[in-house]
Write a protein that holds these residues in place. Structure first.
Motif, PDB file in Angstrom:
ATOM      1  N   PHE A 369      -7.383   2.620   1.484  1.00  0.00           N
ATOM      2  CA  PHE A 369      -7.152   4.062   1.651  1.00  0.00           C
ATOM      3  C   PHE A 369      -6.812   4.390   3.102  1.00  0.00           C
ATOM      4  O   PHE A 369      -5.827   5.082   3.378  1.00  0.00           O
ATOM      5  CB  PHE A 369      -8.388   4.838   1.206  1.00  0.00           C
ATOM      6  CG  PHE A 369      -8.365   6.288   1.586  1.00  0.00           C
ATOM      7  CD1 PHE A 369      -7.504   7.172   0.952  1.00  0.00           C
ATOM      8  CD2 PHE A 369      -9.188   6.764   2.603  1.00  0.00           C
ATOM      9  CE1 PHE A 369      -7.473   8.510   1.318  1.00  0.00           C
ATOM     10  CE2 PHE A 369      -9.159   8.099   2.973  1.00  0.00           C
ATOM     11  CZ  PHE A 369      -8.299   8.975   2.325  1.00  0.00           C
ATOM     12  N   TYR A 370      -7.610   3.901   4.050  1.00  0.00           N
ATOM     13  CA  TYR A 370      -7.368   4.242   5.448  1.00  0.00           C
ATOM     14  C   TYR A 370      -6.129   3.551   6.013  1.00  0.00           C
ATOM     15  O   TYR A 370      -5.532   4.057   6.967  1.00  0.00           O
ATOM     16  CB  TYR A 370      -8.592   3.881   6.291  1.00  0.00           C
ATOM     17  CG  TYR A 370      -9.688   4.912   6.224  1.00  0.00           C
ATOM     18  CD1 TYR A 370      -9.588   6.119   6.893  1.00  0.00           C
ATOM     19  CD2 TYR A 370     -10.837   4.681   5.471  1.00  0.00           C
ATOM     20  CE1 TYR A 370     -10.589   7.067   6.831  1.00  0.00           C
ATOM     21  CE2 TYR A 370     -11.850   5.623   5.403  1.00  0.00           C
ATOM     22  CZ  TYR A 370     -11.716   6.816   6.084  1.00  0.00           C
ATOM     23  OH  TYR A 370     -12.722   7.761   6.013  1.00  0.00           O
ATOM     24  N   GLN A 371      -5.753   2.427   5.440  1.00  0.00           N
ATOM     25  CA  GLN A 371      -4.598   1.709   5.960  1.00  0.00           C
ATOM     26  C   GLN A 371      -3.282   2.221   5.392  1.00  0.00           C
ATOM     27  O   GLN A 371      -2.280   2.318   6.114  1.00  0.00           O
ATOM     28  CB  GLN A 371      -4.747   0.213   5.664  1.00  0.00           C
ATOM     29  CG  GLN A 371      -3.617  -0.651   6.194  1.00  0.00           C
ATOM     30  CD  GLN A 371      -3.600  -0.702   7.707  1.00  0.00           C
ATOM     31  OE1 GLN A 371      -4.634  -0.564   8.343  1.00  0.00           O
ATOM     32  NE2 GLN A 371      -2.427  -0.901   8.291  1.00  0.00           N
ATOM     33  N   PHE A 372      -3.259   2.580   4.094  1.00  0.00           N
ATOM     34  CA  PHE A 372      -1.989   2.893   3.430  1.00  0.00           C
ATOM     35  C   PHE A 372      -1.925   4.302   2.825  1.00  0.00           C
ATOM     36  O   PHE A 372      -0.848   4.878   2.752  1.00  0.00           O
ATOM     37  CB  PHE A 372      -1.710   1.873   2.312  1.00  0.00           C
ATOM     38  CG  PHE A 372      -1.653   0.452   2.777  1.00  0.00           C
ATOM     39  CD1 PHE A 372      -0.561  -0.014   3.495  1.00  0.00           C
ATOM     40  CD2 PHE A 372      -2.700  -0.423   2.524  1.00  0.00           C
ATOM     41  CE1 PHE A 372      -0.512  -1.331   3.943  1.00  0.00           C
ATOM     42  CE2 PHE A 372      -2.662  -1.736   2.961  1.00  0.00           C
ATOM     43  CZ  PHE A 372      -1.561  -2.191   3.679  1.00  0.00           C
ATOM     44  N   CYS A 373      -3.059   4.863   2.366  1.00  0.00           N
ATOM     45  CA  CYS A 373      -3.030   6.094   1.565  1.00  0.00           C
ATOM     46  C   CYS A 373      -3.549   7.322   2.287  1.00  0.00           C
ATOM     47  O   CYS A 373      -3.503   8.420   1.720  1.00  0.00           O
ATOM     48  CB  CYS A 373      -3.843   5.897   0.276  1.00  0.00           C
ATOM     49  SG  CYS A 373      -3.312   4.500  -0.727  1.00  0.00           S
ATOM     50  N   HIS A 374      -4.063   7.192   3.481  1.00  0.00           N
ATOM     51  CA  HIS A 374      -4.589   8.355   4.197  1.00  0.00           C
ATOM     52  C   HIS A 374      -3.444   9.306   4.544  1.00  0.00           C
ATOM     53  O   HIS A 374      -2.412   8.883   5.066  1.00  0.00           O
ATOM     54  CB  HIS A 374      -5.304   7.913   5.478  1.00  0.00           C
ATOM     55  CG  HIS A 374      -6.216   8.936   6.049  1.00  0.00           C
ATOM     56  ND1 HIS A 374      -5.758  10.038   6.740  1.00  0.00           N
ATOM     57  CD2 HIS A 374      -7.571   9.049   6.026  1.00  0.00           C
ATOM     58  CE1 HIS A 374      -6.788  10.780   7.132  1.00  0.00           C
ATOM     59  NE2 HIS A 374      -7.896  10.201   6.715  1.00  0.00           N
ATOM     60  N   PRO A 375      -3.572  10.595   4.242  1.00  0.00           N
ATOM     61  CA  PRO A 375      -2.450  11.516   4.505  1.00  0.00           C
ATOM     62  C   PRO A 375      -2.144  11.706   5.984  1.00  0.00           C
ATOM     63  O   PRO A 375      -1.040  12.150   6.323  1.00  0.00           O
ATOM     64  CB  PRO A 375      -2.936  12.834   3.873  1.00  0.00           C
ATOM     65  CG  PRO A 375      -4.416  12.724   3.819  1.00  0.00           C
ATOM     66  CD  PRO A 375      -4.716  11.269   3.606  1.00  0.00           C
ATOM     67  N   CYS A 376      -3.075  11.384   6.868  1.00  0.00           N
ATOM     68  CA  CYS A 376      -2.865  11.564   8.307  1.00  0.00           C
ATOM     69  C   CYS A 376      -2.905  10.238   9.053  1.00  0.00           C
ATOM     70  O   CYS A 376      -3.308  10.189  10.229  1.00  0.00           O
ATOM     71  CB  CYS A 376      -3.922  12.513   8.872  1.00  0.00           C
ATOM     72  SG  CYS A 376      -3.973  14.133   8.093  1.00  0.00           S
ATOM     73  N   LYS A 377      -2.518   9.159   8.401  1.00  0.00           N
ATOM     74  CA  LYS A 377      -2.596   7.841   9.046  1.00  0.00           C
ATOM     75  C   LYS A 377      -1.635   7.726  10.223  1.00  0.00           C
ATOM     76  O   LYS A 377      -1.848   6.904  11.118  1.00  0.00           O
ATOM     77  CB  LYS A 377      -2.305   6.737   8.028  1.00  0.00           C
ATOM     78  CG  LYS A 377      -0.935   6.758   7.393  1.00  0.00           C
ATOM     79  CD  LYS A 377      -0.776   5.613   6.414  1.00  0.00           C
ATOM     80  CE  LYS A 377       0.618   5.589   5.788  1.00  0.00           C
ATOM     81  NZ  LYS A 377       0.851   6.780   4.922  1.00  0.00           N
TER      82      LYS A 377
END
Length: 444
Positions: A369-377
């Motif tokens: 989630f934090y590597q690929f899917c986070h909207p504000c990555k």
């Protein structure tokens, strides 16, 4: 204007879980189990009262002189009234021109290194609907971790001790698990919106799916571990729960006292210092309840005016998951050592490995989630993989530092020997130098 789907989901989970809890409580009383009856009833009514108080507090019904709404809240019908009001606003929006419209400015997500600021008009109807969404998001978190999580733990414990899973109890446990996972999901979305309030955030369905898998595996394994441990070590269950709960409750206060910041006074103008303290204690109470079962994406910071930390602390998250994994492994080991005849027909080594693997899978979906899917990555200063590499290098440095200290100690120990050898060698040289003079004097 967005459809208030989150309001409808929160209301459905609240009503269905409360009704199932009341029915199951009556069934326990009819079966002659007063302790299970009162515990089930307590964990059903406590979040109901807290949900009503939070809705009244957020909408400020006390200062607006709405006696009918307050009466409905006292009758535990507050969420139903709020849902009806939210849908009334949604379906009647746009029919009458609003006299007052506010303009908000939001930054878009950076594309190719550039970001644009977009202005958007927000009317009174949309603002009220946004307040309803925010209120139901907070009530979902309260319902999940102060009601559903203890309720799920209790019902699973009863099922193991009675060695029976009825249809009513299994339905209730499924509803409780869905309520906890939904509350954790809303907590994640709430944390993102608070930390990146200046940006126009759009969460994709893949991100919701990833959060759902992450939270469901994390919470299910955590509840199962606690229940298995409590079924064989009843005496040590209370110390484990108290250490976790009190540790997370006092952690924000310790940081606040160490920072020597002034006492927050801007929570509500009508609150006294005592009322503000009560609200802050309830906030840390909820924070501890969340961290008992899963990682709270929202970090409480009492020294901040908004009471929420807006920084992404990767090290704190890493330490939490490492310690939680070690704790789960220790509790499972204690259960495996002191298991009773209840688990005679259960493959305990396989269950042990499945629970640890399930928690590791939850951590895996969190990393995805934090590597690929986070909207504000794109706004991260460094990604989760870089943070993990940094933490691993830091841990390796800590592990290597004792070895280097040992080597330096050995060098220090060896150095006096070398000096002694040099001194002895110098003495022999001096004696050799003095021996000719001594021989001449002796001859004389």
């Amino acid at each position: 204007m967005k459809f208030p789907g989150s309001v409808l989901i929160s209301l459905f989970l609240f009503l269905s879980e409360t009704a199932a809890a009341l029915c199951l409580s009556v069934a326990y009383r009819a079966a002659g189990d007063p302790m299970w009856h009162w515990l089930t009833l307590f964990f059903a009514l406590l979040p109901c009262v807290l949900v009503q108080l939070s809705l009244v507090f957020i909408h400020r019904d006390v200062s607006r002189d709405r006696p009918l709404v307050l009466l409905l809240h006292l009758l535990q019908l507050g969420p139903l009234v709020r849902c009806v009001e939210a849908f009334y606003i949604y379906f009647h929006a746009g029919r009458v021109e609003e006299p007052y419209v506010s303009i908000t400015k939001k930054w878009q997500m950076p594309k190719d290194g550039y970001s644009e600021e977009v202005e958007k008009e927000i009317g009174q109807a949309e603002r009220k609907l946004c307040m309803h969404r925010s209120a139901f998001s907070r009530t979902s978190v309260i319902q999940a971790f102060l009601g559903s999580a203890p309720q799920l733990t209790l019902q699973l414990y009863i099922s193991i001790m009675q060695q029976e899973v009825t249809a009513a109890r299994s339905t209730f446990m499924i509803l409780s698990l869905l309520s906890i996972v939904y509350g954790a999901l809303r907590c994640n979305i709430l944390a993102i919106k608070i930390k990146y309030d200046d940006y126009d955030i759009q969460v994709k369905p893949v991100a919701y799916l990833c959060i759902f898998l992450w939270r469901s595996l994390e919470i299910a394994t955590r509840v199962t571990v606690l229940v298995l441990f409590s079924s064989v070590c009843q005496i040590w269950t209370l110390p484990v729960v108290l250490v976790n709960f009190l540790g997370f409750s006092f952690y924000p206060w310790i940081l606040f006292w160490s920072s020597r910041s002034p006492f927050p006074e801007n929570i509500e103008k009508e609150f006294s210092r005592f009322g503000t303290t009560i609200v802050l204690c309830l906030l840390t109470f909820l924070y501890a309840g969340i961290n008992m079962f899963c990682w709270s994406a929202v970090q409480v910071e009492l020294s901040d005016p908004d009471l929420i930390s807006k920084s992404q602390n990767w090290c704190q998250m890493t330490v939490y998951y490492i310690l939680r994994l070690l704790e789960n492994a220790f509790l499972l080991l204690m259960w495996y050592i002191y298991r009773t005849d209840i688990y005679l027909y259960v493959c305990t080594p396989l269950l042990f490995l499945k629970l640890l693997l399930g928690y590791c899978m939850a951590v895996f979906f969190m990393l995805v989630f934090y590597q690929f899917c986070h909207p504000c990555k794109k706004l991260f200063s460094y990604s989760i993989t870089e943070a993990l590499l940094f933490c691993s290098k830091f841990l390796c440095f800590i592990c290597k530092s004792p070895k280097s200290a040992v080597l330096t100690e050995k060098a220090v120990v060896k150095s006096p020997e070398n000096t002694d050898e040099t001194q002895s060698s110098s003495k022999t040289i001096d004696s050799q130098k003095q021996s000719p003079h001594q021989s001449v004097s002796s001859n004389a």
